[in-house]
Design a protein around this motif. Structure first.
Motif, PDB file in Angstrom:
ATOM      1  N   MET A  11       7.443 -13.110   0.079  1.00 47.89           N
ATOM      2  CA  MET A  11       8.081 -12.147   0.978  1.00 47.89           C
ATOM      3  C   MET A  11       7.086 -11.144   1.545  1.00 47.89           C
ATOM      4  N   ALA A  12       6.020 -10.857   0.809  1.00 49.19           N
ATOM      5  CA  ALA A  12       5.028  -9.881   1.253  1.00 49.19           C
ATOM      6  C   ALA A  12       3.942 -10.495   2.125  1.00 49.19           C
ATOM      7  N   ALA A  13       3.875 -11.796   2.170  1.00 48.68           N
ATOM      8  CA  ALA A  13       2.791 -12.470   2.895  1.00 48.68           C
ATOM      9  C   ALA A  13       2.884 -12.225   4.395  1.00 48.68           C
ATOM     10  N   GLU A  14       1.727 -12.117   5.009  1.00 53.60           N
ATOM     11  CA  GLU A  14       1.635 -11.986   6.460  1.00 53.60           C
ATOM     12  C   GLU A  14       2.098 -13.298   7.100  1.00 53.60           C
ATOM     13  N   PRO A  15       2.695 -13.244   8.289  1.00 49.69           N
ATOM     14  CA  PRO A  15       3.159 -14.465   8.951  1.00 49.69           C
ATOM     15  C   PRO A  15       2.075 -15.535   9.095  1.00 49.69           C
ATOM     16  N   GLN A  55      10.740   9.214  -8.510  1.00 54.93           N
ATOM     17  CA  GLN A  55      11.840   8.516  -7.842  1.00 54.93           C
ATOM     18  C   GLN A  55      11.537   7.012  -7.781  1.00 54.93           C
ATOM     19  N   LEU A  56      12.396   6.216  -8.399  1.00 53.72           N
ATOM     20  CA  LEU A  56      12.200   4.762  -8.435  1.00 53.72           C
ATOM     21  C   LEU A  56      12.146   4.164  -7.028  1.00 53.72           C
ATOM     22  N   ALA A  57      13.019   4.615  -6.131  1.00 60.81           N
ATOM     23  CA  ALA A  57      13.028   4.074  -4.765  1.00 60.81           C
ATOM     24  C   ALA A  57      11.693   4.333  -4.066  1.00 60.81           C
ATOM     25  N   LEU A  58      11.105   5.499  -4.304  1.00 58.49           N
ATOM     26  CA  LEU A  58       9.802   5.820  -3.712  1.00 58.49           C
ATOM     27  C   LEU A  58       8.726   4.896  -4.275  1.00 58.49           C
ATOM     28  N   GLN A  59       8.731   4.690  -5.575  1.00 55.71           N
ATOM     29  CA  GLN A  59       7.762   3.790  -6.198  1.00 55.71           C
ATOM     30  C   GLN A  59       7.888   2.383  -5.611  1.00 55.71           C
ATOM     31  N   GLN A  60       9.130   1.900  -5.475  1.00 52.05           N
ATOM     32  CA  GLN A  60       9.349   0.551  -4.944  1.00 52.05           C
ATOM     33  C   GLN A  60       8.832   0.432  -3.510  1.00 52.05           C
ATOM     34  N   TRP A  61       9.078   1.456  -2.708  1.00 52.78           N
ATOM     35  CA  TRP A  61       8.625   1.450  -1.319  1.00 52.78           C
ATOM     36  C   TRP A  61       7.102   1.426  -1.251  1.00 52.78           C
ATOM     37  N   ILE A  62       6.450   2.264  -2.041  1.00 50.53           N
ATOM     38  CA  ILE A  62       4.987   2.323  -2.033  1.00 50.53           C
ATOM     39  C   ILE A  62       4.394   0.980  -2.454  1.00 50.53           C
ATOM     40  N   ILE A  63       4.900   0.420  -3.527  1.00 47.28           N
ATOM     41  CA  ILE A  63       4.393  -0.880  -3.997  1.00 47.28           C
ATOM     42  C   ILE A  63       4.630  -1.961  -2.944  1.00 47.28           C
ATOM     43  N   ALA A  64       5.801  -1.936  -2.299  1.00 45.07           N
ATOM     44  CA  ALA A  64       6.121  -2.936  -1.275  1.00 45.07           C
ATOM     45  C   ALA A  64       5.192  -2.829  -0.064  1.00 45.07           C
ATOM     46  N   LEU A  65       4.719  -1.623   0.248  1.00 46.32           N
ATOM     47  CA  LEU A  65       3.791  -1.463   1.377  1.00 46.32           C
ATOM     48  C   LEU A  65       2.532  -2.306   1.201  1.00 46.32           C
ATOM     49  N   PHE A  66       2.129  -2.497  -0.054  1.00 50.98           N
ATOM     50  CA  PHE A  66       0.853  -3.152  -0.339  1.00 50.98           C
ATOM     51  C   PHE A  66       0.995  -4.523  -0.991  1.00 50.98           C
ATOM     52  N   LYS A  67       2.205  -4.914  -1.319  1.00 48.91           N
ATOM     53  CA  LYS A  67       2.444  -6.167  -2.031  1.00 48.91           C
ATOM     54  C   LYS A  67       1.859  -7.356  -1.279  1.00 48.91           C
ATOM     55  N   GLY A  68       1.094  -8.136  -1.966  1.00 48.85           N
ATOM     56  CA  GLY A  68       0.564  -9.372  -1.401  1.00 48.85           C
ATOM     57  C   GLY A  68      -0.699  -9.219  -0.560  1.00 48.85           C
ATOM     58  N   LEU A  69      -1.149  -7.993  -0.333  1.00 49.05           N
ATOM     59  CA  LEU A  69      -2.359  -7.815   0.471  1.00 49.05           C
ATOM     60  C   LEU A  69      -3.592  -8.216  -0.325  1.00 49.05           C
ATOM     61  N   ARG A  70      -4.480  -8.925   0.310  1.00 45.58           N
ATOM     62  CA  ARG A  70      -5.699  -9.384  -0.360  1.00 45.58           C
ATOM     63  C   ARG A  70      -6.912  -8.553   0.052  1.00 45.58           C
ATOM     64  N   ARG A  71      -6.695  -7.632   0.993  1.00 43.62           N
ATOM     65  CA  ARG A  71      -7.749  -6.695   1.412  1.00 43.62           C
ATOM     66  C   ARG A  71      -7.212  -5.286   1.239  1.00 43.62           C
ATOM     67  N   GLU A  72      -8.127  -4.334   1.096  1.00 43.96           N
ATOM     68  CA  GLU A  72      -7.691  -2.948   0.990  1.00 43.96           C
ATOM     69  C   GLU A  72      -7.065  -2.506   2.305  1.00 43.96           C
ATOM     70  N   ARG A  73      -6.000  -1.727   2.179  1.00 43.87           N
ATOM     71  CA  ARG A  73      -5.350  -1.128   3.340  1.00 43.87           C
ATOM     72  C   ARG A  73      -5.136   0.340   3.031  1.00 43.87           C
TER      73      ARG A  73
END
Length: 173
Positions: A11-15, A55-73
């Motif tokens: 789900m986190a992978a780039e198209p 806040q759990l929702a904040l943690q989930q959002w932050i982790i989701a922003l970077f999930k699956g990235l193989r380079r630093e963003r």
């Protein structure tokens, strides 16, 4: 799923990454649309909260922003005076040194939306959530400059896997 290791990574992978392993362009489009919908839902939740890592929702959002990235963003979040999210956007890919070239963008966006504070976030694809010496030095430099512009650096978060490291929480700012 074999190519990405988990449904979360799919789900986190780039198209483009999905297209390399999935023969169905329609499925790639649907997966990309599903990710966008999930991120929009998380973002809507986060905008209702104070920016507090408890806040759990904040943690989930932050982790989701970077999930699956193989380079630093590097990602920017701008907060209002109640520490609620006004807006967020990626600043760029690559190492933390890339933030230096975007300091004008951070300041411009912050002033443009009348932000009261800045939160920087970046990921460590290596899996090590601890900031490097360069991360800490650059964060302090940026914090000093932003503070002089009355646009304080609220925090700099490092994300690795499902872990979040707060430089503010570790007294590194």
């Amino acid at each position: 799923m074999a190519a990405f290791g988990s449904i979360g990574s799919v789900m986190a992978a780039e198209p483009a990454a999905l297209a390399r392993v999935v023969d169905d362009p329609g499925l790639v489009d649907r997966l990309s649309a599903a990710r966008a919908a999930v991120m929009e839902g998380l973002s809507e939740q986060v905008q209702q909260l104070r920016f507090d890592l408890g806040q759990l929702a904040l943690q989930q959002w932050i982790i989701a922003l970077f999930k699956g990235l193989r380079r630093e963003r590097i990602h920017l979040a701008l907060l209002d005076s109640d520490r609620r999210l006004i807006c967020d956007e990626p600043l760029g890919d690559g190492g933390l040194r890339g933030v230096t070239g975007n300091l004008r963008r951070i300041v411009g966006r912050g002033i443009g939306v009348d932000a009261a504070a800045v939160v920087l976030m970046h990921n460590h694809p290596s899996g090590n959530v601890r900031p490097s010496a360069a991360d800490i030095a650059e964060t302090r430099r940026i914090g000093f400059l932003l503070g002089n512009l009355d646009l304080p650096l609220e925090d700099h978060l490092v994300v690795a896997g499902n872990a979040i490291f707060s430089m503010r929480g570790a007294n590194l700012l």
